[in-house]
Design an enzyme around this catalytic site. Structure first.
Site, PDB file in Angstrom:
ATOM      1  N   ASP A   1       0.820  -1.212   0.000  1.00  0.00           N
ATOM      2  CA  ASP A   1       0.000   0.000   0.000  1.00  0.00           C
ATOM      3  C   ASP A   1       0.852   1.260   0.000  1.00  0.00           C
ATOM      4  O   ASP A   1       0.612   2.184  -0.776  1.00  0.00           O
ATOM      5  CB  ASP A   1      -0.900  -0.003   1.242  1.00  0.00           C
ATOM      6  CG  ASP A   1      -2.356  -0.208   0.885  1.00  0.00           C
ATOM      7  OD1 ASP A   1      -2.617  -0.577  -0.268  1.00  0.00           O
ATOM      8  OD2 ASP A   1      -3.222  -0.008   1.747  1.00  0.00           O
TER       9      ASP A   1
ATOM     10  N   ASP B   1      -9.337  -3.428   1.800  1.00  0.00           N
ATOM     11  CA  ASP B   1      -9.335  -2.846   3.139  1.00  0.00           C
ATOM     12  C   ASP B   1     -10.249  -3.595   4.083  1.00  0.00           C
ATOM     13  O   ASP B   1     -10.167  -3.419   5.299  1.00  0.00           O
ATOM     14  CB  ASP B   1      -9.775  -1.381   3.070  1.00  0.00           C
ATOM     15  CG  ASP B   1      -8.814  -0.547   2.248  1.00  0.00           C
ATOM     16  OD1 ASP B   1      -7.609  -0.783   2.339  1.00  0.00           O
ATOM     17  OD2 ASP B   1      -9.280   0.326   1.499  1.00  0.00           O
TER      18      ASP B   1
END
Length: 538
Positions: free
Chosen positions: A382, A435
Site C-alpha cells: 500500500d 481494506d
C-alpha cells in the site's frame, strides 16, 4: 483446494487489490512553497456555476489558489459575472481586449500563476480562471523566490475538460457568465459513518460464519473418530472440504502478483478494460450472492439444499443452488446495465459484500505467522504504490487505477461506496475490497481461535481485534479529511492496529507461541482421549 475456492481466490486477487485507497482529486503537493504573507490561503474546492445565453449550463469544480482573495462561501452572496477569454491566451502579457468587470479565463504555462493573476487584476478582471493542461485539479502556489504579493482577486484552477467546454461556448459566439463560490464541507458526513458500519458489519458476519463452519467441521470430525477411530487416524482435520488455507509462500506471492496486476491495470486502463473488470466483478458477485443466499435459505429449504444433481463442469449442484442462480445472474446483469445511474451503488454494495463474505468463509489463514506475513506485505504494498510509485511513474499508480483515470469512467467497480448525503460537493465515500478482506482474514482467524479455546469475548481476541479494525478505519477517515482529500492507503493505519492488538494480548496472556505456530489452543487429541477411556473401561 477445490475449484470454487481456487476460482474465488484468483478472482479476488485480480479485482480487489488495486482498491486499497481512499481517493482524492488534487494531485500537486506544495512542500516546496510554504505559506507566507500574501500567499497563505487554504486550498478550497470552488463551484463554478455557468450560464450560456442566459440559460443555466453545467456546473464545474475548481480549486482555489494559495494567493488572492477568499471565495464567498454562500451561493446567495456570489455574483454572476460575464466570462471572457484573455488575448493572449496565457495572460503573461497585458491583454489587448477589455476585461473590466469580467472573470477572465487563461491557459496555463509560459509564466507563473501569480504573474497571470497580477496582469489580469491590472486589466480590471474580477477573478481569473486558469485552465489546467490535465484532467486533474492542481494547486496553484507561489514561487519560492517571490517575495511580495498584492493580488486582490480570486484565482481558481479549472480541469482541462471544464476549460475546453467553456472556451468552446465562447468561440461559438455565446454569452457565458459564471458564479464562483466555495461552500464549506461538513467535517463528518453520514455516508462515512454508514460506510464504517458497513465495513465492520461485513467482517462480523463473515467471521461468525467462518467460525461456525469451522466448529461444525470439528464436530463432524470428532464424530467420525468416535465411530471408527482405528480407520481414521490419518484423516487431516485441517483439510476441510471447500476451505483454502493460505501459507507464507502464497501470502508473499499474493502481493507480488497483485503488484503485477496493478501495473497491468495502470498500463491498460481504458474504457474497454473497465468493461472487462465489470464482467469479472459480476462473475464474482454472482458466486458470492449465490453462496450467501444458499447458506441462508437452506435452513428453511433443507431438502432442496441437500438434494444434488450433476452439472457438467460444476459437478454436483444442489437444487436450491439451481433455483437461486437465475436470480443472482439477473441481479448482476441489471446492475451492470444500469451501473451509471445514481441508484447503482446499492447493487454494487450488495454484490461486493456478498463476495467479501463468501471469500472470508472459504479462504483462511491457519496461524498468526501467515497473517503477519500477508498483512505485512500488504502494508508495504500500500505504501509503495500510493506514495513511492510517484517517483517512478510521476503519479500515484494506485490512485490513478482506483479513480479510473484515462478510462472515461468514474472509477473501477471493485469497491463499496455510499453517496455523501449532506456534502454540497456530492460524490461518494468509498472503501476498497482489500481494506475489508485482508484484515477480515485475521479477525476471522481470531474468532475461530476463541471458539476453539472456549474463550468469552473479553478474554478472547476477536472483540479487541474488531475494535482495533474499527479504530484503524476511523483514523483513516480522519487522515483523509486532514490531508485535503489526498489518497490514503487504509492498511497503513489498519494493519498496525489489528496486528499490534493481537500481538500485545498474545504476549501478555502467554499464548503468542500457539497463535504464531499452531493457530489453535493446546488440547488433548480427541482420538487419544477416546482410546484411553476405552482401554480403562476394558
Amino acid at each position: 483446494m477445490d475449484f470454487k475456492g481456487g476460482f474465488l481466490l484468483v478472482l479476488v486477487l485480480i479485482i480487489s487489490i488495486p482498491c486499497w485507497v481512499f481517493g482524492g482529486d488534487i494531485v500537486q503537493d506544495d512542500d516546496s512553497a510554504p505559506k507566507r504573507p500574501g500567499c497563505d490561503n487554504d486550498f478550497v474546492l470552488v463551484k463554478i456555476q455557468t450560464w450560456v445565453d442566459d440559460k443555466q449550463g453545467k456546473e464545474f469544480v475548481g480549486v482555489g489558489a494559495r494567493f488572492g482573495t477568499l471565495m464567498e462561501s454562500k451561493e446567495k452572496h456570489a455574483n454572476r459575472t460575464r466570462l471572457s477569454l484573455s488575448d493572449p491566451s496565457d495572460c503573461c502579457t497585458k491583454p489587448i481586449n477589455k476585461l473590466s468587470g469580467d472573470v477572465v479565463m487563461v491557459h496555463r504555462g509560459n509564466c507563473t500563476f501569480t504573474t497571470k493573476a497580477n496582469i489580469a487584476q491590472a486589466a480590471g478582471a474580477t477573478a481569473v480562471l486558469v485552465i489546467n493542461s490535465r484532467k486533474e485539479l492542481y494547486k496553484m502556489v507561489c514561487e519560492p523566490n517571490e517575495e511580495s504579493f498584492h493580488i486582490k482577486i480570486p484565482a481558481v484552477m479549472l480541469p482541462k475538460d471544464a476549460g475546453a467546454s467553456l472556451e468552446g461556448s465562447i468561440h461559438l459566439g455565446s454569452k457565458v457568465a459564471v458564479q464562483l463560490y466555495s461552500p464549506e464541507r461538513p467535517l463528518v458526513d453520514m455516508a462515512e459513518v454508514f460506510l464504517w458500519i458497513m465495513a465492520v458489519s461485513t467482517i462480523l458476519c463473515a467471521s461468525y460464519w467462518s467460525a461456525w463452519s469451522a466448529r461444525e467441521a470439528t464436530i463432524e470430525y470428532e464424530k467420525l473418530l468416535k465411530d471408527a477411530p482405528d480407520d481414521l487416524l490419518s484423516v487431516d482435520h485441517a483439510g476441510a472440504s471447500g476451505v483454502v488455507d493460505i501459507n507464507t509462500t502464497s501470502a508473499v506471492l499474493f502481493v507480488v502478483i497483485a503488484s503485477c496486476f496493478l501495473v497491468l491495470f495502470y498500463k491498460l486502463m481504458s474504457s474497454w478494460f473497465v468493461e472487462l473488470l465489470v464482467v469479472l466483478f459480476c462473475i464474482g458477485g454472482v458466486e458470492g450472492l449465490q453462496t450467501c443466499l444458499v447458506a441462508l435459505l437452506s435452513r428453511w429449504f433443507k431438502d432442496a439444499g441437500e438434494s444434488f444433481i450433476k452439472v457438467p463442469f460444476f459437478g454436483a449442484v444442489s437444487y436450491l443452488t439451481l433455483a437461486i442462480s437465475p436470480f443472482c445472474i439477473a441481479f448482476a446483469v441489471v446492475w451492470a446495465v444500469y451501473r451509471h445511474k445514481s441508484f447503482a451503488w446499492v447493487g454494487q454494495d450488495i454484490l461486493g459484500i456478498a463476495l467479501i463474505i463468501t471469500v472470508l468463509q472459504i479462504v483462511r489463514i491457519p496461524n498468526l505467522k501467515v497473517g503477519t506475513v500477508l498483512l505485512g506485505c500488504a502494508f508495504l504494498y500500500d505504501i509503495f504504490w500510493v506514495f513511492v510509485s510517484t517517483s517512478l511513474f510521476h503519479e500515484s499508480v494506485m490512485i490513478v487505477v482506483a479513480r479510473g483515470d484515462r478510462s472515461g469512467e468514474d472509477g473501477i467497480p471493485m469497491l463499496l461506496k455510499i453517496p455523501r448525503m449532506f456534502d454540497p460537493w456530492g460524490g461518494y465515500s468509498i472503501i476498497g475490497f482489500g481494506d475489508i478482506l485482508l484484515p477480515g482474514l485475521l479477525i476471522a482467524f481470531s474468532l475461530r481461535y476463541d471458539w476453539a479455546a472456549k474463550k468469552n469475548l473479553r478474554a478472547g481476541y476477536f472483540l479487541w481485534s474488531i475494535i482495533a479494525y474499527g479504530s484503524g478505519l476511523l483514523i483513516t477517515y480522519v487522515a483523509l479529511n486532514l490531508m485535503d482529500g489526498h489518497g490514503q492507503p487504509a492498511l497503513l493505519y489498519i494493519v498496525p492496529f489489528t496486528l499490534g492488538t493481537i500481538f500485545t494480548l498474545g504476549k501478555k496472556r502467554g499464548e503468542l507461541h500457539n497463535l504464531w505456530t499452531k493457530g489453535e489452543p493446546e488440547r488433548v487429541c480427541t482420538h487419544v482421549q477416546y482410546t484411553q477411556e476405552k482401554n480403562m473401561s476394558e
